[in-house]
Every structure is written in structure tokens, then in C-alpha cells.
Scaffold this active site. Structure first.
Site, PDB file in Angstrom:
ATOM      1  N   SER B 148       3.503  -3.689   2.696  1.00 54.46           N
ATOM      2  CA  SER B 148       2.737  -3.617   1.453  1.00 54.46           C
ATOM      3  C   SER B 148       3.011  -4.863   0.598  1.00 54.46           C
ATOM      4  O   SER B 148       2.771  -5.971   1.064  1.00 54.46           O
ATOM      5  CB  SER B 148       3.046  -2.301   0.734  1.00 54.46           C
ATOM      6  OG  SER B 148       2.092  -2.035  -0.264  1.00 54.46           O
ATOM      7  N   ASP B 224      -4.999   4.600   5.279  1.00 53.36           N
ATOM      8  CA  ASP B 224      -4.164   4.093   4.192  1.00 53.36           C
ATOM      9  C   ASP B 224      -4.967   4.143   2.892  1.00 53.36           C
ATOM     10  O   ASP B 224      -6.009   3.498   2.763  1.00 53.36           O
ATOM     11  CB  ASP B 224      -3.778   2.649   4.529  1.00 53.36           C
ATOM     12  CG  ASP B 224      -2.766   2.063   3.564  1.00 53.36           C
ATOM     13  OD1 ASP B 224      -2.864   2.342   2.354  1.00 53.36           O
ATOM     14  OD2 ASP B 224      -1.908   1.315   4.031  1.00 53.36           O
ATOM     15  N   HIS B 257      -0.120   4.969   4.460  1.00 54.42           N
ATOM     16  CA  HIS B 257       0.700   3.878   3.884  1.00 54.42           C
ATOM     17  C   HIS B 257       2.194   4.197   3.921  1.00 54.42           C
ATOM     18  O   HIS B 257       3.005   3.422   3.427  1.00 54.42           O
ATOM     19  CB  HIS B 257       0.252   3.666   2.430  1.00 54.42           C
ATOM     20  CG  HIS B 257       0.599   2.312   1.860  1.00 54.42           C
ATOM     21  ND1 HIS B 257       0.038   1.154   2.330  1.00 54.42           N
ATOM     22  CD2 HIS B 257       1.457   1.926   0.867  1.00 54.42           C
ATOM     23  CE1 HIS B 257       0.522   0.112   1.652  1.00 54.42           C
ATOM     24  NE2 HIS B 257       1.390   0.560   0.760  1.00 54.42           N
TER      25      HIS B 257
END
Lengths: 280, 280
Positions: B148, B224, B257
């Protein structure tokens, strides 16, 4: 059952649910990992994992690194919470970590006010497996493992219910709770002052009481800060010798009480249970 | 350096340290996993892992399940914190998760009051590797990965420093921060309103700007929740096409995620880096 969250993991699915429990008279939360290809036509056996003091359903699923091999073996994993929770569920008066919320000790309490909610023994032995088997593509073949307080729970429930679980294992279990401070505090509140009532929840004493045939595997780190005062693995060895029960206890030089220890050896336990569940 | 904790894991050792940092003008914390048999005589290469928003040095070490294969490969892993911290380090005025503490974005801030502490680019590129190489049995062969915001950091630092890192990879990176809300908020504070200054910290733009030779591997889950608004993996593909840079982007159906996604594919990344580090 109410779905809380869902994550794809290792080709399978990690799900969290809450549901009202009859055993504990409150809403309970659990997590389940379903391996790829689990279906009504091809149901999979289940490893139940009992966590230690302060944990929830999440610690094992996030930290143990068990899903990869479970996925490959075709084994579901169910991780319940460690106690009843919610409004109206009594807690330790000082909010201590070792009693009350997060510290159900996998027993059925007999003393008020604890006996209304603190019935984790019945929840793990009967209610949760029935719920899981009614709602997911799993068989009735069950194995049981756990860590610390959950290692105590796994050994006690496994030895007392060899008809319900095919194999039992533990990491760093509270092996002789009638003789350590964690156990004495919890048992005196949940079960009362009559120490005779405590014996049914002491794995070292259960082990000594008769020859057990359920396969037993235990791991213990030698640098575990709780080993001498709270866990007492030597009491398991003594119990197994008295009853001539076969027990494998592996001591690991330098390992501590953390999830780094569990993660380091969890695959050995999955393979042990997979053998007894007929997966390998 | 001050030792915070030490755990044996997978035959190796997981250590946490704090130390005063020149780059960030505060005490920084990092974790290192040393595989078995790492020694001055047999030093091992290092994978640096950059975590995402809100994380510390602990998330990856506890949840990624990377230590088993790192132990087998003979690879050290270093996980720094995600921002400067401590008294006097300014934070988002509303305490938001996406800026300030836990959200250093791996850049060197140019704007007051951020530029006194928020210099994670220099910390990761120079200061931390020098500290690690002076204090542990490791080589100067380095690989870089992250998740991320940390995937953004890994791609940016790797592409800008191919002489310092042999390979770079990312999970769910913030690939085009000049075009998403997380990036615009962070860059406008840390770097000011001149958007020309932002371009050096945008991996999609860096990728488009010239042909890069550092090996690049990216994983992205299709479920995600941040993919379309914040991550923009398609910008990486577009950038790679413009510069004729080789990029492997793997899309994974149904993954989200979370660390369950990272854990599911981390071993692919360890093997990718191990190849470039000369371990396999």
C-alpha cells in the site's frame, strides 16, 4: 449467524461470524478458514483452535501462519473467542487479564455470577461444532489444539471427549492449573472453593487418572517466561508416566510464549492432526 | 541502538530495536529477522519491507508469514516503522490515519513543520541500511518490498536507487499518488503546492519517465476496496508501456487489501528477491 467479515486467503476463505449462544447466554464470535474446494459434496474435517488469555478469534488466524498448509491439506480451522463477552457478562473486578473477559478457561462455571455466561466447555465441546457442522461444508471429524490457556482447554476437552475429537495438541499449555496462580484464581471463582471440583479441568491430573488413547502432542519453549510458575509441562510427563499414556512433549531451546513460537511449529501440528483426520 | 525485544522464530531470531535517527530527528523503531546461521563469516542479504498506513514495524513480522521461507533461504528481513514518532513530531490536525503519524509516505518533506522529522526517504535509502550493515551479520545486497503506502515507497525508492537495491516488489501499492486523495493530501502538506515537486515520488510517473532496469514485481487483489480510488494499478501498466520497462503485475481475483492477501503471496516475492540476491 451474522457474517462480520470475509477475506480470500490461500485460495480459500477466512470468515468471521457472530451468533447467539445458548451455552454462554450472549453473542459469541468465531472465525473459520475454509480451504479451497470445500463443498457439500466434498466436506472437509475441522481443526478447532483454542486461544490463550486476552485473545479473541483473530490472533491465531492473523499470526499463526496456519492457513497455507491447511489450504494444501484440505482442512478447515475454527477459532472461537476465549470467553463470553458483552453487556451483562461479569468481569474481573480489577479488569485483570487472567480472569473474566478473555479468560474463560474452557470450563463450565458452577458459581454465581459466573455460571450464567462462563460455559466455554459446553460451547466448545457441543454447541460450536454443531453450529459449524450445520452451516459449513465440513465433516464431523474434529481435531483440537490450542495455546497456553487454550492448550489447557484443548487437552482437557480432548481427553474428556475422545469420541468427539480424533486428536489433540497444545502449545505451552497451562498443564496443571490446580497448582498454578492463573488456575487457582480462575477455578476458585468459576468452580468454588471445593478443590475436588477442579480436578476435571486439570490436564495433568486427567492424564494421571487413567490410560488415554487419544493421540496427544505438546510443544513447549524453554525460554517461555511462564513455564515454571504457570505452565508446568513436567506435570504432564509425570501424569503420562503414572497412567502409561503415550504423550509426545517436544521442548524447544530458546523459544518463548509468543506467536513466533506457535508459527515456528504449527505445521508440525497440522500434519499430526491431518494424519489422524485421514488427510495424509 | 537499544534492544526492545527478542524472540526465537523458525530457527532464527526476531529482534526489535530503537535508535536515534539523524534523518528523522527522533527515536525510530525497527524490527529485524535474522535467519539461522547468519554470522560475520556468513553474512546474509536483506529484504527491506515498508508497511502501509497506520502500521509499525510489527504488522509484517507478526502477520505476513514470511519468516519460514526467509529462514530456509537465508535472507534477513528488516521492517522499519512507517513514520517518525514521539514528542514534538507534528501530526495531522485531526489525527487522521492517512497523514502524519503512521503515514510518512517514504519521502523527504520540504515544508515546515514537516521537514524537521518527515524524512523517511533518506532514512530508508541511506540511514537504516547503514545502521543495519554496521550492526548485524548482513551483506550490502538489498531488496525492497512493501504494501500500500509501503508499496509506493518501495517502488519509488527502488526505481530511484537501482544501485542500492537489486530488486523491488509491492503488494497493492499506491501507484499514482499524484492522482489520488491519499497522495494529494500527503504531498501537498509534505512537499507543498508545486505539483512538479510531487513527480519524484510517483511510481507510475517514474516508470513512464524512462526505461528502468531494476526488476519489478507487483501483486494486486481485484476485491481491494482501495484499488480504483487510491491505488490505480492500471497507471503502472500505462507507465511501463510508455517507457518500455518490464513490469510483472499479477491480479488476484477476489483478494482484498488485508494481510491475508500479503500472506497468500509473500513467498512468491521472497523467491523473486532471492533470485536477484543470488540465494537461489
Amino acid at each position: 449467524m451474522k457474517l462480520i467479515s470475509e477475506n480470500r486467503a490461500f485460495g480459500g476463505t477466512h470468515l468471521r461470524y457472530s451468533h447467539p449462544s445458548e451455552s454462554t447466554n450472549c453473542e459469541m464470535t468465531f472465525a473459520i478458514f475454509l480451504p479451497p474446494f470445500a463443498s457439500k459434496e466434498k466436506p472437509v474435517p475441522v481443526l478447532y483452535w483454542l486461544s490463550g488469555l486476552t485473545c479473541t478469534d483473530q490472533n491465531f488466524m492473523q499470526k499463526a501462519g496456519a492457513m497455507k498448509l491447511a489450504s494444501e491439506l484440505g482442512m478447515a480451522i475454527v477459532a472461537p473467542d476465549t470467553s463470553p463477552r458483552g453487556e451483562g457478562v461479569p468481569d474481573d473486578e480489577n479488569g485483570s487479564y487472567d480472569f473474566g473477559l478473555g479468560a474463560g478457561f474452557y470450563l463450565d462455571a458452577t458459581q454465581a455470577p459466573w455460571n450464567k455466561h462462563y460455559n466455554m466447555y459446553s460451547y466448545i465441546t457441543d454447541e460450536l461444532p454443531a453450529l459449524v457442522e450445520n452451516n459449513f461444508p465440513v465433516t464431523k471429524e474434529r481435531a483440537l489444539s490450542g495455546h497456553s490457556m487454550g492448550g489447557h482447554g484443548a487437552l482437557v476437552i480432548g481427553m474428556r471427549n475422545p469420541n468427539r475429537f480424533v486428536s489433540v495438541s497444545a502449545f505451552s499449555p497451562v498443564a496443571n492449573p490446580t497448582e498454578c496462580e492463573w488456575g487457582k484464581k480462575a477455578f476458585s471463582h468459576y468452580l468454588g472453593e471445593d478443590t475436588e471440583q477442579w480436578k476435571a479441568y486439570d490436564s495433568a491430573l486427567l492424564l494421571a487418572s487413567k490410560t488415554h488413547s487419544i493421540p496427544l502432542l505438546v510443544e513447549q519453549g524453554t525460554s517461555d517466561e511462564f513455564m515454571q510458575e504457570q505452565l508446568k509441562p513436567q506435570a504432564l510427563v509425570h501424569g503420562a508416566q503414572q497412567s502409561d499414556t503415550q504423550l509426545t512433549l517436544n521442548m524447544h531451546e530458546g523459544y518463548d510464549h509468543s506467536y513466533f513460537f506457535i508459527a515456528s511449529f504449527i505445521e508440525d501440528h497440522l500434519e499430526f492432526h491431518a494424519g489422524h483426520l485421514g488427510l495424509i
